[in-house]
Design a protein around this motif. Sequence first.
Motif, PDB file in Angstrom:
ATOM      1  N   GLU A   1       0.800  -1.226   0.000  1.00 38.93           N
ATOM      2  CA  GLU A   1       0.000   0.000   0.000  1.00 38.93           C
ATOM      3  C   GLU A   1       0.834   1.278   0.000  1.00 38.93           C
ATOM      4  N   ASP A   2       1.926   1.303   0.771  1.00 38.84           N
ATOM      5  CA  ASP A   2       2.678   2.556   0.902  1.00 38.84           C
ATOM      6  C   ASP A   2       3.435   2.948  -0.367  1.00 38.84           C
ATOM      7  N   LEU A   3       3.676   1.985  -1.259  1.00 42.56           N
ATOM      8  CA  LEU A   3       4.418   2.281  -2.486  1.00 42.56           C
ATOM      9  C   LEU A   3       3.599   2.061  -3.760  1.00 42.56           C
ATOM     10  N   ARG A   4       2.360   1.664  -3.591  1.00 48.66           N
ATOM     11  CA  ARG A   4       1.551   1.272  -4.745  1.00 48.66           C
ATOM     12  C   ARG A   4       1.148   2.448  -5.625  1.00 48.66           C
ATOM     13  N   GLY A   5       0.988   3.607  -5.052  1.00 43.20           N
ATOM     14  CA  GLY A   5       0.527   4.753  -5.844  1.00 43.20           C
ATOM     15  C   GLY A   5      -0.995   4.788  -5.926  1.00 43.20           C
ATOM     16  N   PRO A   6      -1.557   5.329  -7.017  1.00 39.00           N
ATOM     17  CA  PRO A   6      -0.883   5.712  -8.264  1.00 39.00           C
ATOM     18  C   PRO A   6      -0.038   6.973  -8.097  1.00 39.00           C
ATOM     19  N   TRP A   7       1.083   7.004  -8.835  1.00 39.79           N
ATOM     20  CA  TRP A   7       1.986   8.132  -8.780  1.00 39.79           C
ATOM     21  C   TRP A   7       1.942   8.910 -10.086  1.00 39.79           C
ATOM     22  N   HIS A   8       2.160  10.205  -9.970  1.00 35.70           N
ATOM     23  CA  HIS A   8       2.278  11.037 -11.166  1.00 35.70           C
ATOM     24  C   HIS A   8       3.548  10.612 -11.901  1.00 35.70           C
ATOM     25  N   PRO A   9       3.461  10.361 -13.214  1.00 34.51           N
ATOM     26  CA  PRO A   9       4.643   9.889 -13.961  1.00 34.51           C
ATOM     27  C   PRO A   9       5.821  10.850 -13.846  1.00 34.51           C
TER      28      PRO A   9
ATOM     29  N   ARG B   1      11.730   3.548  -9.533  1.00 35.51           N
ATOM     30  CA  ARG B   1      12.255   4.911  -9.383  1.00 35.51           C
ATOM     31  C   ARG B   1      11.131   5.916  -9.171  1.00 35.51           C
ATOM     32  N   THR B   2      10.013   5.703  -9.834  1.00 36.52           N
ATOM     33  CA  THR B   2       8.884   6.614  -9.663  1.00 36.52           C
ATOM     34  C   THR B   2       8.374   6.574  -8.232  1.00 36.52           C
ATOM     35  N   ALA B   3       8.196   5.365  -7.698  1.00 35.49           N
ATOM     36  CA  ALA B   3       7.722   5.235  -6.319  1.00 35.49           C
ATOM     37  C   ALA B   3       8.708   5.872  -5.349  1.00 35.49           C
ATOM     38  N   ALA B   4      10.006   5.635  -5.559  1.00 37.21           N
ATOM     39  CA  ALA B   4      11.017   6.180  -4.657  1.00 37.21           C
ATOM     40  C   ALA B   4      10.985   7.705  -4.647  1.00 37.21           C
ATOM     41  N   ILE B   5      10.866   8.303  -5.819  1.00 38.50           N
ATOM     42  CA  ILE B   5      10.869   9.760  -5.903  1.00 38.50           C
ATOM     43  C   ILE B   5       9.585  10.355  -5.345  1.00 38.50           C
TER      44      ILE B   5
END
Length: 213
Positions: free
Chosen positions: A92-100, A140-144
């Motif tokens: 859950e903590d890294l799943r996002g969704p993240w902005h590209p 990398r997206t999740a990390a940033i």
Amino acid sequence: MLQQLTTLFEVLVSGSRDQEKLTIAIDVRHAARLTAIKKKHRRAAAEYADKLIARGVPRVEAQLRARLRRPRRWPTLDDIVARAVERRLDEEDLRGPWHPLSPEEQVLASLPGRQPGKNYPGFLKYRAYELPAELVLRLRTAAIRVSEEPLAEMEERGLTYNQLDMTLEDREKREELVERVYSVPRIVRQALERYGPWPPDEHPPSAPEATES
């Protein structure tokens, strides 16, 4: 039969070329275990091919059959690491969704560098793994993205770097923010610690999130 196997192998190889090499510092004991697994899998694949040869299967065909069975029976370390990272990113903590990531962010994310982050309590060794390019970008997206807020707050408060004249309150706040920073190496280490091939009694030292889950 050999031609069919060769064609299947070529298809599998062509589908796995979009890879990216990632060099990560992992726990020394985990590195040793992965090396042992690599040797074990190679030995098992060779023994399987030798048995086929003993039954009259041509050597080239026997070796090709063993190669085709590797992903399922004797996965490479790249496969083991990739599967562990996928499972960690599904949490859950890294799943996002993240902005590209923007093109500029993608370039910066691929460069080696240092940023404030939680110190690892064990000893580390650098290891390189070839992972699917899409998985590396997702990592990398999740990390940033997950680290943006705590890093921005650290900069705003002037807590990016440890300073001797910090107040106790500032040190505690900085530690709190650093705990929320997830670099690519930290995520990979947690992935291996949670989902790698570790016997329960050999679990390596890790960040609290990795040991308490």
